[in-house]
Structure formats: structure tokens, C-alpha cells
Design a protein around this motif. Structure first.
Motif, PDB file in Angstrom:
ATOM      1  N   THR A  90       0.835  -1.185   0.000  1.00 58.13           N
ATOM      2  CA  THR A  90       0.000   0.000   0.000  1.00 58.13           C
ATOM      3  C   THR A  90       0.879   1.246   0.000  1.00 58.13           C
ATOM      4  O   THR A  90       2.101   1.179   0.175  1.00 58.13           O
ATOM      5  N   SER A  91       0.253   2.402  -0.202  1.00 63.03           N
ATOM      6  CA  SER A  91       1.022   3.649  -0.256  1.00 63.03           C
ATOM      7  C   SER A  91       1.657   3.966   1.095  1.00 63.03           C
ATOM      8  O   SER A  91       2.789   4.461   1.166  1.00 63.03           O
ATOM      9  N   SER A  92       0.944   3.651   2.183  1.00 61.02           N
ATOM     10  CA  SER A  92       1.526   3.905   3.508  1.00 61.02           C
ATOM     11  C   SER A  92       2.716   2.986   3.770  1.00 61.02           C
ATOM     12  O   SER A  92       3.707   3.400   4.376  1.00 61.02           O
ATOM     13  N   ALA A  93       2.632   1.720   3.335  1.00 62.75           N
ATOM     14  CA  ALA A  93       3.765   0.810   3.514  1.00 62.75           C
ATOM     15  C   ALA A  93       4.954   1.236   2.665  1.00 62.75           C
ATOM     16  O   ALA A  93       6.115   1.137   3.094  1.00 62.75           O
ATOM     17  N   LEU A  94       4.699   1.725   1.453  1.00 60.75           N
ATOM     18  CA  LEU A  94       5.783   2.216   0.608  1.00 60.75           C
ATOM     19  C   LEU A  94       6.463   3.418   1.241  1.00 60.75           C
ATOM     20  O   LEU A  94       7.684   3.559   1.178  1.00 60.75           O
ATOM     21  N   GLN A  95       5.662   4.292   1.869  1.00 62.72           N
ATOM     22  CA  GLN A  95       6.247   5.443   2.549  1.00 62.72           C
ATOM     23  C   GLN A  95       7.116   5.012   3.724  1.00 62.72           C
ATOM     24  O   GLN A  95       8.201   5.557   3.957  1.00 62.72           O
ATOM     25  N   ALA A  96       6.665   3.987   4.454  1.00 63.89           N
ATOM     26  CA  ALA A  96       7.456   3.494   5.585  1.00 63.89           C
ATOM     27  C   ALA A  96       8.774   2.895   5.116  1.00 63.89           C
ATOM     28  O   ALA A  96       9.829   3.112   5.737  1.00 63.89           O
ATOM     29  N   PHE A  97       8.748   2.136   4.026  1.00 66.43           N
ATOM     30  CA  PHE A  97       9.991   1.558   3.508  1.00 66.43           C
ATOM     31  C   PHE A  97      10.912   2.642   2.955  1.00 66.43           C
ATOM     32  O   PHE A  97      12.136   2.544   3.091  1.00 66.43           O
ATOM     33  N   ALA A 123      10.075  -8.870   2.985  1.00 62.93           N
ATOM     34  CA  ALA A 123       9.023  -9.689   2.368  1.00 62.93           C
ATOM     35  C   ALA A 123       9.042 -11.118   2.913  1.00 62.93           C
ATOM     36  O   ALA A 123       7.993 -11.706   3.172  1.00 62.93           O
ATOM     37  N   LYS A 124      10.239 -11.672   3.105  1.00 64.55           N
ATOM     38  CA  LYS A 124      10.332 -13.017   3.680  1.00 64.55           C
ATOM     39  C   LYS A 124       9.766 -13.046   5.100  1.00 64.55           C
ATOM     40  O   LYS A 124       9.039 -13.975   5.475  1.00 64.55           O
ATOM     41  N   SER A 125      10.106 -12.040   5.881  1.00 62.01           N
ATOM     42  CA  SER A 125       9.606 -11.997   7.256  1.00 62.01           C
ATOM     43  C   SER A 125       8.098 -11.826   7.282  1.00 62.01           C
ATOM     44  O   SER A 125       7.420 -12.407   8.136  1.00 62.01           O
ATOM     45  N   TRP A 126       7.570 -11.023   6.376  1.00 71.43           N
ATOM     46  CA  TRP A 126       6.110 -10.836   6.320  1.00 71.43           C
ATOM     47  C   TRP A 126       5.393 -12.148   6.018  1.00 71.43           C
ATOM     48  O   TRP A 126       4.375 -12.474   6.634  1.00 71.43           O
ATOM     49  N   LYS A 127       5.903 -12.920   5.086  1.00 73.50           N
ATOM     50  CA  LYS A 127       5.262 -14.184   4.739  1.00 73.50           C
ATOM     51  C   LYS A 127       5.501 -15.253   5.803  1.00 73.50           C
ATOM     52  O   LYS A 127       4.646 -16.115   6.019  1.00 73.50           O
ATOM     53  N   GLY A 139      -0.580  -1.134  10.383  1.00 73.55           N
ATOM     54  CA  GLY A 139      -0.614  -2.133  11.436  1.00 73.55           C
ATOM     55  C   GLY A 139       0.704  -2.263  12.175  1.00 73.55           C
ATOM     56  O   GLY A 139       1.741  -1.678  11.818  1.00 73.55           O
ATOM     57  N   ASP A 140       0.654  -3.077  13.226  1.00 72.80           N
ATOM     58  CA  ASP A 140       1.850  -3.311  14.047  1.00 72.80           C
ATOM     59  C   ASP A 140       2.766  -4.359  13.438  1.00 72.80           C
ATOM     60  O   ASP A 140       3.930  -4.456  13.858  1.00 72.80           O
ATOM     61  N   GLU A 141       2.254  -5.173  12.479  1.00 75.30           N
ATOM     62  CA  GLU A 141       3.099  -6.228  11.933  1.00 75.30           C
ATOM     63  C   GLU A 141       4.292  -5.662  11.182  1.00 75.30           C
ATOM     64  O   GLU A 141       5.433  -6.078  11.391  1.00 75.30           O
ATOM     65  N   LEU A 142       4.026  -4.678  10.288  1.00 74.42           N
ATOM     66  CA  LEU A 142       5.120  -4.093   9.521  1.00 74.42           C
ATOM     67  C   LEU A 142       6.067  -3.310  10.420  1.00 74.42           C
ATOM     68  O   LEU A 142       7.294  -3.333  10.217  1.00 74.42           O
ATOM     69  N   LYS A 143       5.534  -2.628  11.436  1.00 74.65           N
ATOM     70  CA  LYS A 143       6.408  -1.883  12.351  1.00 74.65           C
ATOM     71  C   LYS A 143       7.318  -2.823  13.116  1.00 74.65           C
ATOM     72  O   LYS A 143       8.495  -2.513  13.346  1.00 74.65           O
TER      73      LYS A 143
END
Length: 811
Positions: A90-97, A123-127, A139-143
Motif C-alpha cells: 500500500t502507499s503507507s507501507a511504501l512510505q514506511a519503507f 518480504a520473507k519476514s512478512w510471509k 498495522g503493528d506487523e510491519l512496524k
């Protein structure tokens, strides 16, 4: 320092480099000396702290942060997350990265490939954490993943020491100077595992390459009841499945009934739009127009079919259209077709089914109708003048020329299995590969791992004779316990399989109802609840005589309409689907028989047997090796209800006679009847000529001819039934007045994606085993077939070949 820092990042630091030089080693203390120095000046405490024996860690290279715009990072993020890992940012996740990479990677994020390593590790950690297809930034997962990355950053890249992907390759020095590896080697853990994010935890297996954990295929067996499988709703806007937000209820709001038919229509509509026949190409259409302008004699490609909404018929009288809608009967008795935009009356006087005598069409089914719209001054349907347009009944009528079911879609296309990969196993492509339809893991998450296990386990469980083997399922239908002949036949079947070796007995035995001939507690001859319990006590006595089967086989009981408690108020009529299992009140003696058999096995061998009895619902689903194989069991008098409610078309002879008055120039390519007759006559001529020229000819008797014609008729009935059900993708395509459905649990009746096999227990249809679009459909028939004395018949399904066959034995 630089060389040592690179060695730390790559996880290849040698033992020699980890040893400290003599200059930096601590002085040897005597045994009586206190290793902890005092802080008092009287004991000559040094001003500076004492050095440890371990070498200092290398300092982190300084990184100059930069301001990285998200638009600049978007191409690299799309290539890493979407192309490589099939994820969407998402756009918010792209901004965080972008903020994270600009801070920790600096100006070398592109030239040195630092950003790609960070995105790949994230990406590996997310999956690994079980994240979904879409990666949100709120969300807290990406943080949490970014915090772990920040702690492991070394020189602008994530260090392998932290193990974001579950890796542990630390090497420590022991007292003897050797290194001790506390985890797997980097080579074993460095491979990308994109299929371990969903579903594997539910099966209790890790995709670590070890496929020899169990040689018994029953270890990978799971029964999913109708009320236990996930409730999924197709989102038209996002074109994806999502979990239902409402709590299911047996008495829901009336709006849920509308949602039931809307969901069925949306599923079939999206299925058609992904079909090749309904996909148009702009390049092909432009080429077709240019060819038509240049020369009218050049053959052009066939144009794709286009579905017209019913509301768009207004003002287009005399034009041909293809409609997709729900076939219903209006209160005035007129056949109508309904879609999400409106309703229109249809005239089937000149209509022909497609294929001819190949399927049933009843009210409650979603059909494709092809014809011409005629707008009349006086409307023929109810309320046509006052409800024109969207949401109402369109005036006029639709002259139907052909009626057909929506084309079926293979399971591989739905779940996105694209083909064989380099290691010999199928890989997931487009489609709904990330959707976990049954709660056992999705195709993307567990498909490849489960197929590897399936190949190895079934290879070890197989034997030389395909008639035997552990990977078999025995299916007995219409096990009427109030009939003495049924119990005798069941004993013969159990004795036949109990005589086999323990490692060759069938892994599953399915007993399908009705378990009594008449509805229980409805005043019939089958009695009340006490008599019904005595019937199952007799079954428990029969099962106890074959402890080998009870110790090594899973017994599954699927009820029918005559079984309690639904039969108490239905009196033998059709009950609401899905229906619950037989209550525990009647099954205590059978459970005791399984417990006794397990205790005897533990006493004899020291290992308790794991045979069990599962009282499931109707319908019920059996999954083998997760999403690799799915078998649906359903008990219903399907063929009789289809014959009673099917729409009647004109006889074929009358249609052929009316078409014979048309000249040959007026007949189009759609004259399939004449073409079929010519083909049949030519085939008959060829057969006669071949018979006459044969050296020996033995004429068949009338009894043999009647038997062959009966077999062909049974096969035609089976194919007709199978095509009707699988094209609809729904187990109960009838109006609620003919076959009630629990609205909030109607998802259990969906056949989307198509299962590997479907067991349709219909006592009014002949026993058959037919494969259609990759789905193997079986009807075992009654255990004691009517009209055949002294015979017991059942069906055996082999999970290795994914095919079933009918077996018989004399009593």
C-alpha cells in the motif's frame, strides 16, 4: 576492520579470527583470587574498567541518511514484493519503507543493492509471520518487522546473525578452541521459502524438505464439516475473497437470502469473465476491422461472447443478446430470467438446450440464454409498465433460441496451478492461490510442500496390485440399519477388508445415510428414538467383530434426510441444508467399540491404535495432504428432484420437422441437430460395412442388446447429472421451496473451486464413476441394490490414481 566486517555480514567468520590475540587476553588468576575486582581505592581499583576477554565488536560503518521519495522507490519495491513474492504494497507501507531505507541505507541504496536486500528480507519476514497478500503500513506487523531490521542492520544491509527469516548460524568458541554450530548451516537455511506463510501450521508440518515424517497417508487426513469451514464472500470491487464479517445464525435477517443468490451470481459471473470465450482482445478487434474493410472474403477470428445486463435491453427491440441470470418462475407462472439489474420474461417455444439432452435446467439455476429481445406495447409480465428499468421487470419478452449452463472451470485454473516446475511439482500462478477455502492452507502456502509429501507417502503406501493399498477409501451408500440384509452386506464388506494386512487396509470407510428407511420420530415404521439407538447398537456389534478395521481405519458417518433430529419435523421431506451430524445420544455404543479395539491393540503391541469414528455433516469434505486433494460427500435425491422440476423443451423430432421446412441456404452453423443426425448415419454405415466384411460375425441376442442399451442409458443419465451440478458449482440449485438452505451456511454447498472428487449418493441414479473437467464424480448406490438379491455393492476410491470403481460381492 573492513575485511572482518564483511566476514561478519556474510556469516563466514572463521575460528582463527574469533580468537583474541595474547596482548588482549586477560591475566590468569589463581584459583583463590576473586574474579570480581573491588571498587575500593584500598585495593588499587583501576581508574578504567578492565577489558573483557572477548574482542571488541566492529564498529558500524557510518551511513549518511538521505531523503528518499516513495515514487523513486516504487519500481524496485514492485519488482521485489509483487514480481518476486506476489505481495502488494500500500502507499503507507511504501512510505514506511522509503523512510527506513533512506535512513539506514543512505546514498548506496541503489548502486550497492542495499534497498533490494532490505525489501527482500522484509518480504520473507512478512510471509513467515503469516501476513496476507496486501501489506498495509498502519498495522503493528510491519512496524515490528522494521524494528527487527533496524536492530540487525550492518553497513546498510540486514545481518544474517539476527535471523529475520528464522536463520541461526552463530558460531561460538568453546574452551578447546573449536567452533560449535548452534543451528543449521547457512546453505540449508538460505533458500527462499515463499510457501510457508499460510496453512502449514494448521497441518502441523513445516516445509523443511523432510517428507518422510509418516508413511501412513491417514496422518494427512482431515474431515471438515459444513459448519466448520471458513465463510468466504466474493468482493466484486476487489475481485477477491474475504471473510464474512457477520456472525452466522440459523435465523438470520431476510436480507441474507438476497445475499445468498447475489453471491452465487457474482461467483459465476467472474468465472465467465475469466473464460477465454468471454475475453475480447483490442488487437484482434482492430485487426478484424481492417480485414473487413480491405476484403470481405478473408476469414476473421471469432468474436468473444458478451453478456448483456437485462436493464440494457430497453430500447433495443429486435437485437440479439446473451443473458446470464437466475431462472425463476413468476407468481403468474411465467418463466423469467433475473440478474442484478432487472428481470425479463422469456419465451422458450423455439429454444433448444445446449448440449442436446446433456443437462437439466430447473428454476433456481443460473443459466445462459441466447435470443432476441422483443418490446411489446402490452407487457406480458407482472408489473412491467410500472417497474421499467433498473431493479424492476423489463417490458416485453425475450425470445430464447438456446439455453445452456455456464461453462465449468477446472480446479487448477481457479487456484492458479500453472504447470510443472523444475523439481517436478506444480507451481502456483494466477488465480485464487492465496485463498484458504477450507482452513487447511492455501495453494500458494502449502500446495508445493503437500504435493511433495503426497508423492513420497503414496509411493511408499502403494503396492503392486492397484486393487489393494493403504490409500483407498471405501464408500457405502444407503446403509439402512433397520434392514437385516444391509447389516449382512456390511459384514461381508468389513470381513473382506479385515482379511487384508494391517498396512494394506483402507484408510477411510465412509458410511452414508439414510441410516433408516423411514423418517425417525415421524410416526413411520422406523420407530422412535429408542428404536433408532438400537439400530446403531446393532451396528456397533457388527463393527466389534472386525477389530483390525477399527484399529487402522477412520470411519466417517454422513447422515441423510431420515436421520434425527431434522426428520422429527420433516416427516421424510427435504430438510434444510447443510444438516448437522447424528446426535451423540445414539452413537455411544459405537464409540465404546472403537475404544475397546484401541485398548486391545495397546495391550497386544504396546502402541495404541488411532482408529476413530467421525460423525460429520451433510455435506462434508475430506482433505488429503492439505489443498492437494479434496473429496466432497453429499447425500441427496438429486436426479429425482431434477426430473420433477426441469423445464421441458420441445421434442427433438418436432424441432427437426419444423427446421426441415427451411431451405439449405437459410440454415446456419447452429443447425447441430441435422449435423448430428448425418454424423450418426455415417457412423452407422461404417459400422455395418465393417461387420459385413469381417471374417466371423456372431449376432447378439435381444437380451444383450437391451443390456447394452440400458448401460448406455445409465451412462447418459450419469453424465447429464454430473454436468448439471458441476456447471452450477452448487450442490442445491433449486428454489428454497423445493430444497431449503440455511442462508448463512450456504457457502458449504459451493463447489468452487472444483473438488478433486465428488461422492454424490443418489439412490435414484445408477452407480457410476465419471470424470468431468478434472473432477471425478461417483455414485456408490445403495449397499443392497433393489431388484438384485444376494448382492452387496460399494465404491472404492484410490487416492493414488484419483479414480473410483464399483465393486460387488455375493452375500
Amino acid at each position: 576492520m573492513d575485511i572482518e566486517a564483511v566476514d561478519i555480514v556474510d556469516g563466514q567468520k572463521s575460528a582463527a579470527k574469533t580468537r583474541t590475540a595474547p596482548l588482549f587476553r586477560a591475566a590468569q588468576r589463581s584459583a583463590h583470587q576473586n574474579p570480581i575486582p573491588s571498587s575500593s581505592p584500598a585495593f588499587s581499583t583501576p581508574v578504567h574498567p578492565i577489558r573483557n576477554s572477548k574482542p571488541p565488536e566492529p564498529s558500524k560503518p557510518s551511513i549518511l541518511p538521505i531523503l528518499l521519495p516513495p515514487a523513486t522507490l516504487r519500481p524496485l519495491a514492485f519488482r521485489t514484493f509483487t514480481k518476486k513474492h506476489n505481495l502488494t504494497l500500500t502507499s503507507s507501507a511504501l512510505q514506511a519503507f522509503a523512510t527506513f531505507i533512506g535512513k539506514h541505507c543512505g546514498s548506496g541504496w541503489r548502486e550497492e543493492g542495499l534497498a533490494e536486500k532490505v525489501l527482500d528480507e522484509a518480504a520473507k519476514s512478512w510471509k513467515k509471520d503469516g501476513g496476507g497478500v496486501i501489506v498495509p503500513g498502519e498495522g503493528d506487523e510491519l512496524k515490528s518487522i522494521l524494528r527487527d531490521l533496524e536492530r540487525s542492520m550492518r553497513g546498510g544491509k540486514p545481518s544474517q546473525q539476527r535471523g529475520l527469516s528464522g536463520q541461526r548460524s552463530f558460531a561460538f568458541e568453546n574452551t578447546s578452541g573449536d567452533t560449535t554450530d548452534l543451528g543449521p548451516s547457512p546453505g540449508a537455511l538460505g533458500r527462499e521459502d515463499s510457501e510457508a506463510s499460510l496453512g502449514l501450521s494448521a497441518l502441523g508440518v513445516e516445509d523443511s524438505g523432510d517428507t518422510t515424517s509418516s508413511e501412513d497417508p491417514r496422518r494427512w487426513l482431515k474431515i471438515v464439516g459444513a459448519f466448520d469451514q471458513p465463510r468466504l464472500i466474493y468482493n466484486v470491487n476487489q475481485k477477491h475473497f474475504e471473510a464474512a464479517s457477520t456472525v452466522p445464525s440459523l435465523l438470520p435477517d431476510p436480507s441474507h437470502k438476497t445475499h445468498l443468490f447475489r453471491h452465487r451470481y457474482n461467483l459465476i459471473h467472474q468465472r465467465l469473465l475469466r473464460n477465454e470465450s468471454f475475453q475480447s482482445s483490442s488487437v484482434a478487434s482492430a485487426r478484424t476491422n481492417s480485414l473487413q474493410r480491405s476484403s470481405s472474403t478473408i476469414a476473421t477470428t471469432q468474436q468473444a461472447y458478451k453478456i448483456t445486463p437485462i436493464a440494457n435491453l430497453l430500447g433495443r427491440s429486435g437485437s440479439s443478446h446473451l443473458l446470464l441470470g437466475l431462472l425463476t418462475t413468476s407468481p403468474t407462472g411465467v418463466l423469467t430470467v433475473n440478474d442484478l439489474t432487472g428481470c425479463i420474461a422469456i419465451d422458450i417455444q423455439h429454444a433448444r438446450p445446449v448440449p442436446e439432452d446433456g443437462a437439466w435446467f430447473t428454476p433456481g439455476m443460473i443459466v445462459l440464454v441466447d435470443g432476441v429481445y422483443e418490446e411489446e406495447g402490452s407487457s406480458t409480465g407482472p408489473g412491467l409498465d410500472g417497474n421499467r428499468g433498473v431493479g424492476g421487470t423489463v417490458g416485453g419478452k425475450f425470445i430464447v433460441f438456446s439455453v445452456g449452463g455456464p461453462p465449468c472451470e477446472r480446479r487448477e485454473v481457479t487456484v492458479g496451478v500453472s504447470g510443472a516446475s523444475k523439481d517436478g511439482y506444480t507451481s502456483a500462478g494466477a488465480g485464487f492461490g492465496w485463498v484458504d477455502f477450507l482452513g487447511v492452507g492455501s495453494e500458494r502456502a502449502a500446495g508445493s510442500a503437500m504435493r511433495r509429501i503426497e508423492t513420497n507417502v503414496l509411493k511408499r503406501a502403494s503396492s503392486g496390485d492397484l486393487a489393494a493399498g493403504r490409500a483407498r477409501m471405501v464408500i457405502c451408500g444407503e446403509v439402512e440399519l433397520d434392514n437385516a440384509k444391509t447389516l449382512q452386506a456390511l459384514r461381508r464388506v468389513l470381513g473382506l477388508h479385515a482379511a487384508e494386512q494391517a498396512d494394506q487396509t483402507p484408510m477411510v470407510m465412509v458410511l452414508m445415510g439414510n441410516f433408516v428407511r423411514h423418517a425417525v420420530m415421524a410416526g413411520g415404521s422406523s420407530g422412535e428414538s429408542i428404536e433408532y439407538k438400537e439400530y446403531f447398537d446393532s451396528l456397533a456389534s457388527a463393527l466389534s467383530d472386525y477389530p483390525t478395521m477399527l484399529q487402522n481405519t477412520t470411519f466417517v458417518f454422513v447422515p441423510g434426510d431420515n436421520d434425527p433430529w431434522a426428520s422429527a419435523f420433516s416427516a421424510g421431506a427435504a430438510v434444510a441444508l447443510p444438516r448437522n451430524s447424528v446426535p451423540d445420544l445414539f452413537t455411544t455404543r459405537i464409540k465404546r467399540a472403537f475404544s475397546t479395539a484401541g485398548a486391545e491393540a495397546e495391550k497386544a503391541t504396546g502402541k495404541r491404535a488411532d482408529g476413530e469414528a467421525i460423525w460429520s455433516t451433510n455435506p462434508t469434505r475430506l482433505t488429503l495432504f492439505g489443498p492437494a486433494q479434496e473429496v466432497v460427500f453429499f447425500r441427496d435425491d438429486m436426479s429425482g428432484r431434477l426430473r420433477r422440476n426441469a423445464v421441458t423443451f420441445r421434442p427433438l423430432q418436432a424441432a427437426a420437422q419444423s427446421e426441415s421446412n427451411i431451405g439449405p441456404d437459410q440454415k446456419g452453423n447452429g443447425d447441430a441437430t441435422a449435423m448430428d443426425k448425418e454424423q450418426e448415419s455415417s457412423e452407422a454405415t461404417d459400422v455395418d460395412a465393417a461387420v459385413e466384411t469381417a471374417e466371423s460375425y456372431i449376432p447378439t441376442s435381444k437380451a444383450q442388446d437391451s443390456a447394452s442399451s440400458a448401460a448406455l442409458s445409465d451412462l447418459q443419465t450419469a453424465r447429464k447429472l454430473v454436468k448439471t451440478i458441476l456447471d452450477q458449482g452448487y450442490l442445491s440449485p433449486f428454489p428454497p421451496s423445493d430444497r431449503p438452505v440455511l442462508w448463512d451456511h450456504a457457502g458449504a454447498l459451493q463447489l468452487y473451486p472444483l473438488p478433486t472428487a465428488l461422492v454424490l449418493m443418489d439412490p435414484e441414479a445408477p452407480p457410476f464413476a465419471v470424470t468431468y473437467e478434472g473432477c471425478h464424480v461417483m455414485n456408490p448406490g445403495p449397499l443392497t441394490p433393489p431388484g438384485r438379491k444376494g448382492v452387496a455393492q460399494w465404491m472404492e476410491y484410490d487416492a493414488r490414481t484419483r479414480r473410483g470403481r464399483t465393486r460387488e460381492i455375493r452375500l
